[in-house]
Design a protein around this motif. Structure first.
Motif, PDB file in Angstrom:
ATOM      1  N   GLU A  17      68.137 -40.504 -20.734  1.00  0.00           N
ATOM      2  CA  GLU A  17      68.147 -40.299 -22.258  1.00  0.00           C
ATOM      3  C   GLU A  17      68.482 -38.867 -22.649  1.00  0.00           C
ATOM      4  O   GLU A  17      68.769 -38.710 -23.807  1.00  0.00           O
ATOM      5  CB  GLU A  17      66.521 -40.963 -22.561  1.00  0.00           C
ATOM      6  N   VAL A  18      68.004 -37.970 -21.959  1.00  0.00           N
ATOM      7  CA  VAL A  18      68.328 -36.524 -22.439  1.00  0.00           C
ATOM      8  C   VAL A  18      69.595 -36.174 -22.360  1.00  0.00           C
ATOM      9  O   VAL A  18      70.088 -35.346 -22.911  1.00  0.00           O
ATOM     10  CB  VAL A  18      67.149 -35.589 -22.007  1.00  0.00           C
ATOM     11  N   MET A  19      70.296 -36.765 -21.194  1.00  0.00           N
ATOM     12  CA  MET A  19      71.608 -36.142 -20.836  1.00  0.00           C
ATOM     13  C   MET A  19      72.740 -36.544 -21.957  1.00  0.00           C
ATOM     14  O   MET A  19      73.392 -35.665 -22.013  1.00  0.00           O
ATOM     15  CB  MET A  19      72.099 -36.868 -19.611  1.00  0.00           C
ATOM     16  N   PRO A  20      72.617 -37.810 -22.501  1.00  0.00           N
ATOM     17  CA  PRO A  20      73.597 -37.884 -23.556  1.00  0.00           C
ATOM     18  C   PRO A  20      73.453 -37.072 -24.564  1.00  0.00           C
ATOM     19  O   PRO A  20      74.356 -36.676 -25.457  1.00  0.00           O
ATOM     20  CB  PRO A  20      73.424 -39.499 -23.848  1.00  0.00           C
ATOM     21  N   GLU A  21      72.355 -36.856 -25.085  1.00  0.00           N
ATOM     22  CA  GLU A  21      71.749 -36.110 -25.971  1.00  0.00           C
ATOM     23  C   GLU A  21      72.444 -34.536 -25.975  1.00  0.00           C
ATOM     24  O   GLU A  21      72.907 -33.812 -26.775  1.00  0.00           O
ATOM     25  CB  GLU A  21      70.480 -35.787 -26.484  1.00  0.00           C
ATOM     26  N   THR A  22      72.210 -33.954 -24.808  1.00  0.00           N
ATOM     27  CA  THR A  22      72.833 -32.696 -24.303  1.00  0.00           C
ATOM     28  C   THR A  22      74.259 -32.773 -24.359  1.00  0.00           C
ATOM     29  O   THR A  22      74.915 -31.519 -24.701  1.00  0.00           O
ATOM     30  CB  THR A  22      72.217 -32.185 -23.039  1.00  0.00           C
ATOM     31  N   ILE A  23      74.662 -33.628 -23.992  1.00  0.00           N
ATOM     32  CA  ILE A  23      76.269 -33.845 -23.977  1.00  0.00           C
ATOM     33  C   ILE A  23      76.786 -33.499 -25.424  1.00  0.00           C
ATOM     34  O   ILE A  23      77.831 -32.806 -25.629  1.00  0.00           O
ATOM     35  CB  ILE A  23      76.886 -35.141 -23.308  1.00  0.00           C
ATOM     36  N   ARG A  24      76.174 -34.535 -26.500  1.00  0.00           N
ATOM     37  CA  ARG A  24      76.379 -34.222 -27.893  1.00  0.00           C
ATOM     38  C   ARG A  24      76.388 -32.646 -28.221  1.00  0.00           C
ATOM     39  O   ARG A  24      77.156 -32.259 -28.922  1.00  0.00           O
ATOM     40  CB  ARG A  24      75.629 -35.035 -28.551  1.00  0.00           C
ATOM     41  N   VAL A  25      75.273 -32.005 -27.830  1.00  0.00           N
ATOM     42  CA  VAL A  25      75.309 -30.540 -28.078  1.00  0.00           C
ATOM     43  C   VAL A  25      76.391 -29.624 -27.615  1.00  0.00           C
ATOM     44  O   VAL A  25      77.021 -28.786 -28.108  1.00  0.00           O
ATOM     45  CB  VAL A  25      73.775 -29.983 -27.628  1.00  0.00           C
ATOM     46  N   LEU A  26      76.637 -29.816 -26.223  1.00  0.00           N
ATOM     47  CA  LEU A  26      77.655 -29.412 -25.666  1.00  0.00           C
ATOM     48  C   LEU A  26      79.038 -29.335 -26.305  1.00  0.00           C
ATOM     49  O   LEU A  26      79.722 -28.453 -26.619  1.00  0.00           O
ATOM     50  CB  LEU A  26      77.844 -29.520 -24.203  1.00  0.00           C
ATOM     51  N   ASP A  27      79.352 -30.693 -26.756  1.00  0.00           N
ATOM     52  CA  ASP A  27      80.497 -30.916 -27.514  1.00  0.00           C
ATOM     53  C   ASP A  27      80.622 -30.251 -28.878  1.00  0.00           C
ATOM     54  O   ASP A  27      81.523 -29.994 -29.248  1.00  0.00           O
ATOM     55  CB  ASP A  27      80.609 -32.474 -27.661  1.00  0.00           C
ATOM     56  N   THR A 335      55.933 -35.005 -33.729  1.00  0.00           N
ATOM     57  CA  THR A 335      56.116 -36.118 -34.120  1.00  0.00           C
ATOM     58  C   THR A 335      57.647 -36.694 -33.989  1.00  0.00           C
ATOM     59  O   THR A 335      57.951 -38.077 -34.171  1.00  0.00           O
ATOM     60  CB  THR A 335      55.602 -36.855 -35.356  1.00  0.00           C
ATOM     61  N   ALA A 336      58.473 -35.778 -33.486  1.00  0.00           N
ATOM     62  CA  ALA A 336      60.024 -36.310 -33.583  1.00  0.00           C
ATOM     63  C   ALA A 336      60.496 -36.789 -32.490  1.00  0.00           C
ATOM     64  O   ALA A 336      59.884 -36.795 -31.414  1.00  0.00           O
ATOM     65  CB  ALA A 336      60.829 -34.822 -34.028  1.00  0.00           C
ATOM     66  N   SER A 337      61.454 -37.609 -32.637  1.00  0.00           N
ATOM     67  CA  SER A 337      62.120 -38.478 -31.479  1.00  0.00           C
ATOM     68  C   SER A 337      63.082 -37.750 -30.658  1.00  0.00           C
ATOM     69  O   SER A 337      63.301 -36.503 -31.164  1.00  0.00           O
ATOM     70  CB  SER A 337      62.893 -39.704 -31.917  1.00  0.00           C
ATOM     71  N   THR A 338      63.719 -37.800 -29.719  1.00  0.00           N
ATOM     72  CA  THR A 338      64.684 -37.361 -28.600  1.00  0.00           C
ATOM     73  C   THR A 338      65.741 -37.065 -29.467  1.00  0.00           C
ATOM     74  O   THR A 338      66.298 -35.892 -29.601  1.00  0.00           O
ATOM     75  CB  THR A 338      64.673 -37.958 -27.470  1.00  0.00           C
ATOM     76  N   THR A 342      67.714 -33.609 -31.178  1.00  0.00           N
ATOM     77  CA  THR A 342      68.989 -33.055 -30.907  1.00  0.00           C
ATOM     78  C   THR A 342      69.563 -32.989 -32.276  1.00  0.00           C
ATOM     79  O   THR A 342      70.663 -31.920 -32.206  1.00  0.00           O
ATOM     80  CB  THR A 342      69.601 -34.209 -30.032  1.00  0.00           C
ATOM     81  N   ASN A 343      69.620 -34.006 -33.208  1.00  0.00           N
ATOM     82  CA  ASN A 343      70.308 -33.804 -34.174  1.00  0.00           C
ATOM     83  C   ASN A 343      70.016 -32.418 -35.009  1.00  0.00           C
ATOM     84  O   ASN A 343      70.904 -31.920 -35.839  1.00  0.00           O
ATOM     85  CB  ASN A 343      69.752 -35.159 -35.291  1.00  0.00           C
ATOM     86  N   GLU A 344      68.807 -32.173 -34.960  1.00  0.00           N
ATOM     87  CA  GLU A 344      68.649 -31.049 -35.788  1.00  0.00           C
ATOM     88  C   GLU A 344      69.145 -29.675 -35.026  1.00  0.00           C
ATOM     89  O   GLU A 344      69.338 -28.683 -35.739  1.00  0.00           O
ATOM     90  CB  GLU A 344      66.886 -30.785 -35.894  1.00  0.00           C
ATOM     91  N   ILE A 345      69.187 -29.537 -33.460  1.00  0.00           N
ATOM     92  CA  ILE A 345      69.608 -28.657 -32.889  1.00  0.00           C
ATOM     93  C   ILE A 345      71.443 -28.413 -33.206  1.00  0.00           C
ATOM     94  O   ILE A 345      71.735 -27.389 -33.497  1.00  0.00           O
ATOM     95  CB  ILE A 345      69.492 -28.699 -31.442  1.00  0.00           C
ATOM     96  N   ILE A 346      71.808 -29.755 -33.299  1.00  0.00           N
ATOM     97  CA  ILE A 346      73.303 -29.710 -33.734  1.00  0.00           C
ATOM     98  C   ILE A 346      73.468 -29.130 -35.081  1.00  0.00           C
ATOM     99  O   ILE A 346      74.445 -28.099 -35.277  1.00  0.00           O
ATOM    100  CB  ILE A 346      73.927 -31.221 -33.566  1.00  0.00           C
ATOM    101  N   LYS A 347      72.535 -29.711 -36.015  1.00  0.00           N
ATOM    102  CA  LYS A 347      72.473 -29.287 -37.514  1.00  0.00           C
ATOM    103  C   LYS A 347      72.585 -27.698 -37.531  1.00  0.00           C
ATOM    104  O   LYS A 347      73.380 -27.017 -38.172  1.00  0.00           O
ATOM    105  CB  LYS A 347      71.674 -29.901 -38.117  1.00  0.00           C
TER     106      LYS A 347
END
Length: 353
Positions: A17-27, A335-338, A342-347
């Motif tokens: 679950e956390v790996m795909p989100e991290t890949i989004r961040v790296l990209d 209360t945020a989801s995974t 991630t979306n906020e970090i990318i933003k």
């Protein structure tokens, strides 16, 4: 265009679950950089893989991974399916030993936006350098007899070479920080290996006259991590002691879910491996609340290792800004989801670029 080849092993549980989100961040970071790309090759090695194939990774698994610049691991383990010692030694330890990843590095710092359980954390910021190939986690030993006469012997193995390289790594790291190295010892109770450890530490310190040193027994040092962690900078420790100290470090940060780690190959023959400290957390799988920060911060350590330190700093600063804005998963009071974290970090990354 610079291209990094990354072997991705999501593994088990929340790792997937956390790996795909991290890949989004790296990209996103690659997009910001402009002249950088990540080429990922994903491997399905996990406890589910073990049930199907009888092994945690194929016989030529290391050969496959060796083609990459770094190995990015999620989480390993599902004790309901596979005993922990089978899953751990079949995948994680197999890669560590096979790729001569003799150093384990784990930072711990008071993160902005996360309440430490300590009353007065004083903005602590330290790194544990853990000997990662021998020590108390050697495979030397065995069992004899049965019944009430059954006996188990586990031998700790400390070599001059293995001990010295961990200490030299710690001293070199201290040069880039505040210049203090603390050795975790227990020479008042462990009468052979720990006096040896102390002797090698003293010998190594002579080569680094500008670095301050101290040796502290592991029981006292564990107490210091919860009473005055801000007084520590770089800690060098044996395999077992380092393992214990880093879990304390994660706890005083506020959650093991945010703690990163790196397994470093120092001879350049094989890739290093980067993994969060947290486990597969089967109790929250599928709920969408796994904390992605441990995996994302681990990505920062991978960036630093690859020479992309500027991007790594940008990433960690963005993580802390998101936390300060209150976007957090439930394990750290939010209360945020995974995906929302991630979306906020990318933003934030895009805003800071």
């Amino acid at each position: 265009m610079k291209k990094w080849e990354i072997s991705v092993i999501p593994g088990d549980g929340i790792g997937t679950e956390v790996m795909p989100e991290t890949i989004r961040v790296l990209d996103t970071l690659a997009e910001i950089h402009g002249g950088l790309t990540f080429n990922y090759k994903e491997y399905p090695w996990s406890c589910e893989y073990y049930l199907e194939h009888g092994v945690m990774m194929p016989e030529d698994g290391l050969k496959q991974l060796a083609q990459s610049d770094a190995v990015f691991l999620g989480a390993v383990g599902n004790p309901k399916l596979v005993p922990d010692h089978v899953s751990l030694w079949g995948l994680l330890v197999n890669i560590r030993r096979g790729f001569e990843q003799v150093i384990n590095v784990r930072p711990a710092k008071q993160m902005k936006g996360i309440a430490s359980p300590l009353v007065n954390p004083n903005e602590f910021d330290f790194i544990v350098v853990r000997e990662n190939s021998e020590g108390e986690y050697s495979e030397v030993g065995g069992r004899i007899h049965s019944g009430e006469d059954e006996m188990a012997i586990q031998n700790a193995v400390f070599t001059k070479k293995g001990t010295t390289r961990a200490m030299e790594y710690a001293f070199e790291l201290a040069k880039t920080r505040s210049g203090l190295v603390t050795s975790a010892t227990k020479s008042n109770g462990i009468v052979h290996s720990m006096p040896f450890w102390d002797e090698v530490f003293q010998e190594t310190a002579k080569q680094y006259g500008d670095i301050q040193t101290q040796s502290i027994h592991i029981d006292a040092l564990s107490a210091f991590l919860v009473s005055k962690p801000h007084m520590l900078d770089v800690i060098v420790a044996s395999n077992l002691f380092g393992d214990i100290l880093t879990d304390i470090g994660a706890a005083i940060m506020g959650s093991i879910g945010i703690a990163p780690a790196a397994n470093i190959n120092i001879n350049g023959k094989f890739p290093s491996m980067f993994e969060p400290v947290h486990g597969s957390a089967p109790d929250i799988v599928g709920k969408g609340i796994a904390n992605p920060i441990g995996q994302i911060w681990t990505g920062k350590m991978m960036l630093d290792h690859l020479g992309e330190g500027e991007l790594g700093t940008l990433l960690l600063d963005s993580i802390e800004e998101v936390l300060q804005n209150g976007v957090k998963t439930p394990d750290i009071g939010g209360t945020a989801s995974t995906i929302e974290v991630t979306n906020e970090i990318i933003k934030r990354l895009k805003l800071r670029a």
